[in-house]
Design a protein around this motif. Structure first.
Motif, PDB file in Angstrom:
ATOM      1  N   PRO A 178     -20.981 -13.283  -3.418  1.00 55.09           N
ATOM      2  CA  PRO A 178     -20.565 -14.559  -2.816  1.00 55.09           C
ATOM      3  C   PRO A 178     -20.519 -15.666  -3.865  1.00 55.09           C
ATOM      4  N   THR A 179     -19.607 -16.618  -3.653  1.00 55.46           N
ATOM      5  CA  THR A 179     -19.427 -17.733  -4.581  1.00 55.46           C
ATOM      6  C   THR A 179     -20.450 -18.830  -4.280  1.00 55.46           C
ATOM      7  N   LYS A 180     -20.972 -19.457  -5.344  1.00 57.87           N
ATOM      8  CA  LYS A 180     -21.892 -20.593  -5.216  1.00 57.87           C
ATOM      9  C   LYS A 180     -21.278 -21.795  -5.914  1.00 57.87           C
TER      10      LYS A 180
ATOM     11  N   CYS B 204     -17.789 -30.453 -10.771  1.00 56.39           N
ATOM     12  CA  CYS B 204     -17.929 -29.363  -9.809  1.00 56.39           C
ATOM     13  C   CYS B 204     -17.885 -28.041 -10.575  1.00 56.39           C
ATOM     14  N   LYS B 205     -18.993 -27.242 -10.476  1.00 63.87           N
ATOM     15  CA  LYS B 205     -19.078 -25.965 -11.160  1.00 63.87           C
ATOM     16  C   LYS B 205     -19.199 -24.846 -10.131  1.00 63.87           C
ATOM     17  N   ALA B 206     -18.547 -23.700 -10.421  1.00 66.11           N
ATOM     18  CA  ALA B 206     -18.552 -22.556  -9.511  1.00 66.11           C
ATOM     19  C   ALA B 206     -19.194 -21.350 -10.202  1.00 66.11           C
ATOM     20  N   ILE B 207     -20.110 -20.670  -9.457  1.00 65.86           N
ATOM     21  CA  ILE B 207     -20.677 -19.392  -9.895  1.00 65.86           C
ATOM     22  C   ILE B 207     -20.067 -18.341  -8.983  1.00 65.86           C
ATOM     23  N   HIS B 208     -19.262 -17.419  -9.548  1.00 64.71           N
ATOM     24  CA  HIS B 208     -18.482 -16.517  -8.702  1.00 64.71           C
ATOM     25  C   HIS B 208     -18.374 -15.145  -9.350  1.00 64.71           C
ATOM     26  N   ASP B 209     -17.916 -14.197  -8.582  1.00 63.96           N
ATOM     27  CA  ASP B 209     -17.690 -12.840  -9.072  1.00 63.96           C
ATOM     28  C   ASP B 209     -16.677 -12.898 -10.211  1.00 63.96           C
TER      29      ASP B 209
ATOM     30  N   THR C 215     -10.085 -15.464  -3.843  1.00 63.59           N
ATOM     31  CA  THR C 215      -9.330 -14.589  -2.953  1.00 63.59           C
ATOM     32  C   THR C 215     -10.229 -13.905  -1.943  1.00 63.59           C
ATOM     33  N   ALA C 216     -11.562 -14.071  -2.107  1.00 62.29           N
ATOM     34  CA  ALA C 216     -12.486 -13.421  -1.183  1.00 62.29           C
ATOM     35  C   ALA C 216     -13.186 -14.398  -0.250  1.00 62.29           C
ATOM     36  N   ASP C 217     -13.513 -15.595  -0.724  1.00 66.92           N
ATOM     37  CA  ASP C 217     -14.249 -16.528   0.115  1.00 66.92           C
ATOM     38  C   ASP C 217     -13.955 -17.961  -0.302  1.00 66.92           C
ATOM     39  N   SER C 218     -14.543 -18.913   0.437  1.00 68.16           N
ATOM     40  CA  SER C 218     -14.373 -20.342   0.171  1.00 68.16           C
ATOM     41  C   SER C 218     -15.684 -21.035   0.455  1.00 68.16           C
ATOM     42  N   ILE C 219     -16.076 -22.004  -0.389  1.00 69.29           N
ATOM     43  CA  ILE C 219     -17.335 -22.729  -0.221  1.00 69.29           C
ATOM     44  C   ILE C 219     -17.124 -24.160  -0.691  1.00 69.29           C
TER      45      ILE C 219
END
Length: 812
Positions: free
Chosen positions: A280-282, A302-307, A364-368
């Motif tokens: 999951p994305t954080k 804004c920073k994203a931790i993702h697959d 492409t898998a989720d949104s947060i």
């Protein structure tokens, strides 16, 4: 207005033949062929479009071609189509999904008169730099589509009658992920086996932790994951009644291949889908809460931790609405420095930019998403409604409610007033003199009585001064006795036995009440007791006192006061003015009149200095011999002028004239009548038979003499006028002969004409001749018979024998 989206996978090309093959329709800003629908669109039909149209469809793989039957296009004859705004036609879904790396074409065309202009923009960001406009901007092509190209695209069609827009959503999925094929049963008849065609519709299937993933089949049986059939399950896998497969609380153990199988009595078909589960994305948005002052700038990060196998996109939101970077006047800028982070730059921040800022991260898998709060300090907002109470002649008590302090306490208030006599809003004096920020009432002082006022309040804090409140209701202060006396009291010129008293009226602003008027007081200089006269008009600026016993230029003491309903006001300072001097008493002498031309007479006179009334000017009356003096026309001079030229008169006419002086008191006695006759009209005949010979830059001219009619002036001589072609200013040579020599110093073409001169003015011009000048080269031309002219000239020198009209003597 046609708009479509095309993902380049089809080998079909559409074109149109006009009238006969191989004449094809050329695409331009007015004509467009959709490669999605095959339709031909013409935004504004013209007579040249009339004809037969054939659609040609070509398969680029097999090179096969198919032609449609011809379709005629004709123009209506029942009227002329006027201008109209762009019309919209839509032939596609509002949301289109495209594979990453593919090429997308967006078609947009509009019908309208005048022909609309097409433009494109990406609503939630700049247009991709790789995008290209084709076919007069009707097609926007984006090659190698990536996740950042996704978003809302707007096509706008405009002409002078209006505009129209259409927006469509482009979604991009990754080709690195396996696609789940939605199976579709094409035929249910008890003669064919189930058909599950691949590639008809594609749907991305991915599962994230704590997400539900579902796929539909016509009829399905669930197979176990092929990769790990014995793994323990924390998730829940369910086949729903409608054939959907649901996976709850998915984990890595749910990855694998799933089989969807359909069966009937004629056979079976199946498809295998693979499922991948991603981390999951954080998200990390900072700073979380910030206070700024109007005009400052800030960067939200804004920073994203993702697959790592997923691409990521960032979207910025203000108070629940997407930020339109193009419509924010340059205050907002999105900065993408790294693949997994994005910054929002806010420059020169305004009060309206305060609120909750959201950053939404989409893969492409989720949104947060996450939010940050931004407070903006600025000048105070406008105070509330202003109420006016306790109104007197010169004061008014005001109260108000405080407005928003915009995160900086209000330090003071300022009271402003407006009246019909002020230049906009002006600060008024108050009690107390300084109004602190915690006060909600004050008294406006030093107002003018009986004047309508509006009031407003302005708040100030450490940041600055805010917008003013709405104006109060209009109020009028109470009446009071006048306090302002008329200014600039003086005397004016008048008739004999008159005393003319003038003053500057008191402005309505200082009249202090209704029924305003003036008291005029005067007395002969050196006497006692005042005569007073009431002037009831508030606009009056003059009073005339007439007394037959008052000699001219008698000095008077004068003062002027004011009054209204409340009583009498002050008088002006006393000034000394004199009674009128009277009209001139003497008539002009030595009056003489002389005819100057066919339409002019010069009149001159003298005036006695012993006249009692000083003249301001003179009036001349004139009338024709057969008319009565009562019908005389009049013209005036000003000052001490002693002559005038009358113009616009009739030719060869006897006029009678009188002169008299005038001033502000009236006219003096007229002079004795004199007479003068205008000149006869100039000759109506023009000089004729103009002959000329040229020797270098010298031109010798000759012409026949002009004979005036009996009612025309005698000929006194002639004028030769010459100018270069294109020049409006002529040079003049005067002669008493019927010949002249003209020097043409410059190279070029000259225009020459001749006029007769008489005491009545210049006569009619001759016909023009054009003479070229050749820097000394001899050229000979003539406007009449050349042989006749040469017979009258000597080869050694030229002599012209002429006779001046009326003299009878020859001249050479």
């Amino acid at each position: 207005f046609h708009f479509s989206w095309t993902i380049i996978i089809m080998p079909i090309i559409y074109s149109w033949v006009f009238n006969e093959f191989p004449s094809f329709v050329a695409e331009d800003s007015r004509r467009f062929i959709s490669q999605e629908t095959g339709n031909l669109y013409i935004s504004k039909v013209q007579p040249s479009d009339v004809g037969s149209y054939i659609c040609l469809v070509k398969n680029t793989v097999t090179n096969a071609r198919v032609l449609s039957p011809p379709t005629p296009l004709t123009l209506r004859t029942d009227g002329v189509m006027g201008e109209y705004e762009p019309k919209i036609e839509v032939h596609f879904p509002y949301t289109v999904t495209a594979a990453k790396g593919s090429t997308v074409k967006m078609e947009c065309f509009a019908l309208g008169n005048p022909v609309p202009t097409i433009s494109w923009r990406k609503v939630n960001g700049p247009n991709p730099s790789k995008a290209r406009l084709r076919k007069s901007q009707a097609v926007l092509e984006i090659p190698n589509v990536q996740l950042e190209d996704a978003g809302t695209y707007e096509c706008k069609a405009e002409n002078s009658r209006g505009r129209n827009v259409f927006r469509g959503q482009l979604q991009v999925y990754s080709m690195l992920l396996l696609l789940l094929i939605i199976l579709e049963y094409w035929s249910l008849n008890l003669a064919a086996r189930p058909a599950l065609p691949l590639g008809k519709v594609k749907q991305l299937l991915q599962a994230a932790y704590d997400r539900c993933v579902a796929s539909r089949c016509w009829k399905l049986e669930l197979g176990v994951p092929h990769s790990n059939p014995s793994a323990p399950r924390a998730s829940q896998i369910t086949v729903l009644p409608d054939g959907s497969l649901r996976i709850l609380n998915s984990t890595k153990s749910d990855e694998g291949r799933y089989v969807c199988r359909g069966e009937n009595v004629f056979g079976s078909a199946e498809i295998v889908a693979s499922v991948f589960v991603k981390e999951p994305t954080k998200i990390d948005l900072s700073p979380k809460r910030t206070e700024l002052t109007v005009g400052e700038s800030i960067v939200l990060s804004c920073k994203a931790i993702h697959d790592p196998t997923l691409d990521v996109m960032f979207h910025w939101i203000l108070n629940g609405q997407p930020i339109d970077f193009e419509k924010e006047g340059g205050h907002f800028e999105s900065i993408r420095a790294q693949a997994s982070s994005a910054d929002l730059m806010i420059r020169n921040i305004l009060l309206m930019h305060a609120g909750r800022y959201g950053c939404r991260v989409q893969t492409t898998a989720d949104s947060i998403s996450d939010e940050a709060e931004l407070l903006v300090r600025g000048p105070p907002g406008p105070p509330g409604i202003v109420i006016v109470e306790e109104i007197t002649e010169t004061t008014a008590t005001l109260s108000w409610t405080p407005g928003a302090d915009n995160h900086s306490p209000i330090t003071s208030y300022n009271l402003q007033a407006r009246s019909p006599f002020s230049l906009g809003w002006q600060t008024v004096k108050t009690v107390p003199e300084n109004i602190s920020g915690d006060m909600e009432s004050a008294m406006a002082v030093e107002l003018n009585p009986w004047v309508e006022y509006e009031f407003r309040v302005v708040a100030t804090n450490k940041i600055g001064t805010g917008d003013p409140s709405a104006p109060s209701r209009v109020i009028r202060t109470k009446e009071a006795v006048p306090k302002t006396a008329p200014a600039n009291v003086s005397g004016r010129s008048g008739r004999r036995h008159e005393l003319v008293i003038a003053w500057e009226p008191v402005s309505e602003e200082f009249q202090n009440g209704e029924s305003f008027g003036y008291i005029v007081a005067f007395r002969p200089n050196g006497t006692r007791g005042w005569k007073e006269k009431m002037v009831t008009s508030s606009d009056a600026s003059k009073f005339i006192y007439r007394d037959e016993s008052v000699p001219p230029l008698t000095p008077f003491e004068v003062k002027v006061g004011a009054y209204n309903n409340k009583g009498d006001g002050p008088f002006s300072p006393i000034v000394v003015i004199c009674s009128a001097e009277g009209e001139p008493s003497a008539a002009p002498t030595d009056v003489q009149a002389t005819g100057l031309s066919v339409s002019e007479i010069l009149v001159a006179w003298r005036h006695s200095k012993e006249s009692l009334g000083r003249p301001q000017g003179f009036e001349v009356g004139y009338w024709k011999d057969m008319e009565q003096e009562e019908a005389a026309e009049k013209t005036r001079t000003e000052g001490n002028e002693s002559s005038i030229i009358l113009t616009g008169l009739e030719g060869n006419t006897l006029y009678h004239l009188r002169v008299k002086a005038y001033n502000s008191a009236g006219y003096g006695p007229p002079s004795s009548a004199v007479r003068a006759t205008t000149k006869k009209s100039p000759p109506s005949q023009a000089p004729s038979n103009i002959m000329w010979i040229q020797d270098g830059s010298h031109v010798s001219l000759g012409w026949e003499p002009v004979k005036p009619l009996a009612n025309e002036s005698d000929v006194m001589g002639y004028k030769v006028l010459f100018r270069q072609e294109g020049d409006s200013n002529s040079q003049v040579i005067e002669t008493q002969k019927t010949s002249a020599v003209v020097l043409l110093p410059d190279v070029g073409v000259y225009i020459i004409e001749v006029r007769a001169v008489s005491e009545g003015g210049d006569g009619m011009p001759s016909s023009q001749i054009r003479v070229p000048s050749f820097s000394g080269k001899e050229q000979r031309w003539t406007s009449v018979n050349l042989g006749l002219f040469l017979n009258t000239l000597s080869l050694s020198h030229t002599l012209f024998s002429t006779t001046v009209a009326g003299s009878g003597k020859p001249h050479q």
